[in-house]
Design a protein around this motif. Structure first.
Motif, PDB file in Angstrom:
ATOM      1  N   PRO A 156     -77.553  -0.400 -18.470  1.00  0.00           N
ATOM      2  CA  PRO A 156     -78.373   0.473 -19.326  1.00  0.00           C
ATOM      3  C   PRO A 156     -77.959   0.385 -20.789  1.00  0.00           C
ATOM      4  N   LEU A 168     -79.388  -2.766 -22.282  1.00  0.00           N
ATOM      5  CA  LEU A 168     -80.845  -2.662 -22.440  1.00  0.00           C
ATOM      6  C   LEU A 168     -81.202  -1.719 -23.583  1.00  0.00           C
ATOM      7  N   PHE A 169     -80.446  -0.642 -23.668  1.00  0.00           N
ATOM      8  CA  PHE A 169     -80.710   0.316 -24.755  1.00  0.00           C
ATOM      9  C   PHE A 169     -80.420  -0.325 -26.108  1.00  0.00           C
ATOM     10  N   LEU A 177     -85.996   0.678 -19.383  1.00  0.00           N
ATOM     11  CA  LEU A 177     -84.723   1.380 -19.217  1.00  0.00           C
ATOM     12  C   LEU A 177     -84.911   2.688 -18.454  1.00  0.00           C
ATOM     13  N   ALA A 230     -81.044   6.414 -20.627  1.00  0.00           N
ATOM     14  CA  ALA A 230     -82.451   6.569 -20.267  1.00  0.00           C
ATOM     15  C   ALA A 230     -83.017   7.851 -20.851  1.00  0.00           C
TER      16      ALA A 230
END
Lengths: 220, 336
Positions: free
Chosen positions: B215, B218-219, B241, B251
């Motif tokens: 995460p 991806l963030f 996400l 998220a």
């Protein structure tokens, strides 16, 4: 065939509009009771074509029998071939002669061609009795008649095609010189010339065969 | 032998055979036959061959067969033409069907391919605000199995994988984040929906690219996209996400960022869903005032002024120090 007939009809109409008088001079007017059926064929009427062929059948069959002999086994085949030829040739028929004479000419040509195709094959009845007995003739007369027919048919096989055709139409079918000229689409004098040559060939042939002189000289 | 000249031009032989002579003419003709050899030969030969030409029993059937044979080619040609026409029609129909199948198949493949690469079309925000619509229309479906339309009412969980949607193959080379996120977002459940509070498992069989397996990564990737102006990539990344890692802390933050991006893109309804998703999942965290402020702006764009005013009062009540809660500050500003 019907399409060709329709196209021929349209062209004939346009030609008639452009030069009706000159066309009339080229084509002698012939009384023909089958012209109505011919016009129907040119409109694409299949029934008219069948009726026309049925009307042309008897004179064509007679013509074939004159050339081939009444008892010839190939008569029916030649007749069917002639009917096919008439069907194919109808679009090119422009009314120079009567429709029956047109059919007779095609039958004559077909029969002569058939005879020449089988050249070398012995005649069906070598004895000369190539036709059924005619009730009006006694045996000697019948024999002489049959002999004359055989001689003429053999001569037809040997003559040039044009002379054979002219001789057949005049002497065998009984058409006048003018009618033959119209059917064959040649001048009258040409027909006379061909007939003269054909008759000379016939006389020459008879002269070469002493047994035939009696047939022609005594009876003719 | 010298050729014999035909002396008789009046064709009396033919006229006699046809019965066209009267009795007196017959007598003259008989006299002429004794004198004229040519006419005698013609007369005799005509008579001889008339015997051959006589009609016989069965001639009618023979003629009928000849006529039928002569007409057969015409009928056969017509039947052949009909058969050719039918065969040509069948060939044309077959070719048309094959062409249609090919075109349809190529469109399906093209749509499936575009579904992985084409960004979502933008919608004019003012137009929807003026129309007072409560729902934002779903973008035109580029693929046979389009993504379900997002509504403020937070629909039920998205359907499972559509059979017509081709399953993503194991990537032989790293796919772009946007392509992966789009393909994932089309099939995975939307965590911004009404029941987004419930933890969800990641969609089976859909693995992110190796460099986006966490995460945080991806963030960070999505944030980088946002900073570099790649809005659609950033939206896709934040959305992926929230769906792939619904329980991650990134998220929740991503929901606010996603709402801001959607609001800037004019997709007020989606932005409102994202803000409400954050408020539902993190009702006491630090980004609540920003989420409420984003909600105010989204509601105003959607024309829901009463709700916007109520939310504004809630901000003033709960977060009096929040700078956008002061009177006179409109919805044109952005979250801090």
């Amino acid at each position: 065939v019907l399409k060709l007939l329709r196209g021929r009809s349209q062209r004939a109409e346009s030609e008639a509009e452009s030069g009706a008088e000159s066309g009339a001079r080229r084509m002698p007017r012939v009384h023909d009771d089958l012209m109505g059926l011919l016009a129907g064929c040119r409109r694409g009427d299949a029934r008219a074509l069948a009726t026309l062929l049925s009307a042309l059948g008897p004179p064509m069959l007679q013509m074939i029998r004159r050339v081939m002999g009444g008892a010839d086994p190939d008569v029916e085949d030649v007749f069917q071939e002639a009917m096919l030829s008439v069907t194919r040739a109808l679009p090119s028929f422009r009314g120079e002669c009567s429709t029956r004479h047109f059919g007779c000419r095609i039958a004559t040509l077909t029969a002569l061609k058939a005879r020449r195709r089988r050249a070398g094959i012995p005649e069906v009845l070598a004895s000369g009795l190539d036709d059924d007995r005619c009730e009006g003739l006694d045996a000697p007369d019948w024999a002489l008649s049959s002999c004359r027919r055989r001689v003429v048919r053999q001569l037809l096989d040997e003559l040039p095609a044009e002379q054979a055709e002219t001789m057949t139409l005049h002497y065998l079918a009984g058409l006048t010189v003018e009618e033959v000229a119209s059917a064959v689409r040649v001048p009258v004098e040409t027909v006379r010339s061909r007939l003269r040559l054909a008759k000379a060939a016939l006389r020459e042939r008879v002269a070469l065969d002493p047994s035939m002189s009696e047939v022609l000289e005594d009876k003719l | 032998m010298k050729p014999t000249r035909l002396p008789c031009a009046d064709e009396r032989v033919v006229l006699a055979r046809r019965g066209a002579l009267d009795p007196r003419a017959w007598q003259d003709f008989a006299t002429h036959l004794t004198e004229c050899v040519d006419c005698r030969i013609a007369w005799r030969l005509n008579a001889d061959f008339d015997v051959s030409a006589a009609s016989r029993p069965g001639d009618e059937r023979l003629i009928a067969r000849g006529v039928k044979r002569a007409l057969a080619p015409t009928a056969r040609r017509q039947r052949m033409a009909l058969r050719i026409a039918v065969a040509a029609s069948a060939v044309l129909v077959a070719v048309g069907a094959a062409s249609a199948a090919i075109v349809l198949g190529s469109r399906v493949l093209t749509a499936a391919h575009e579904g992985e690469t084409r960004p979502e079309p933008r919608t004019h925000p003012v137009r929807h605000a003026q129309a007072g619509r409560t729902t934002e229309p779903a973008p035109p479906a580029p693929a046979p199995a389009p993504a379900p339309a997002q509504t403020p009412t937070m629909p039920a969980p998205a359907p499972a994988q559509t059979p017509t949607m081709p399953a993503p193959l194991p990537a032989p080379r790293p796919r772009s984040k946007l392509a992966w996120a789009k393909s994932y977002g089309d099939q995975a459940p939307d965590v911004t929906a009404s029941d987004a509070t419930a933890p969800r498992a990641a969609a089976p069989g859909l693995a992110p690219p190796p460099h986006l397996m966490t995460p945080a990564a991806l963030f960070a990737e999505s944030l980088s996209d946002r900073q570099q102006g790649r809005v659609e990539d950033a939206i896709a990344g934040f959305r992926a996400l929230t769906r792939q890692f619904p329980d991650a802390a990134e998220a929740k933050v991503a929901l606010v960022s996603l709402g801001d991006l959607l609001l800037g893109a004019g997709r007020a309804a989606d932005a409102l869903t994202a803000y409400e998703g954050y408020l539902a999942r993190a009702p006491a965290e630090t980004l609540v005032p920003e989420s409420l402020w984003g909600k105010v702006r989204a509601l105003e764009l959607l024309g829901r002024t009463r709700e916007a005013e109520a939310t504004r009062r809630e901000i003033a009540r709960r977060f009096p120090d929040f700078p956008y809660a002061r009177p006179g500050v409109g919805a044109g500003g952005s979250s801090p």
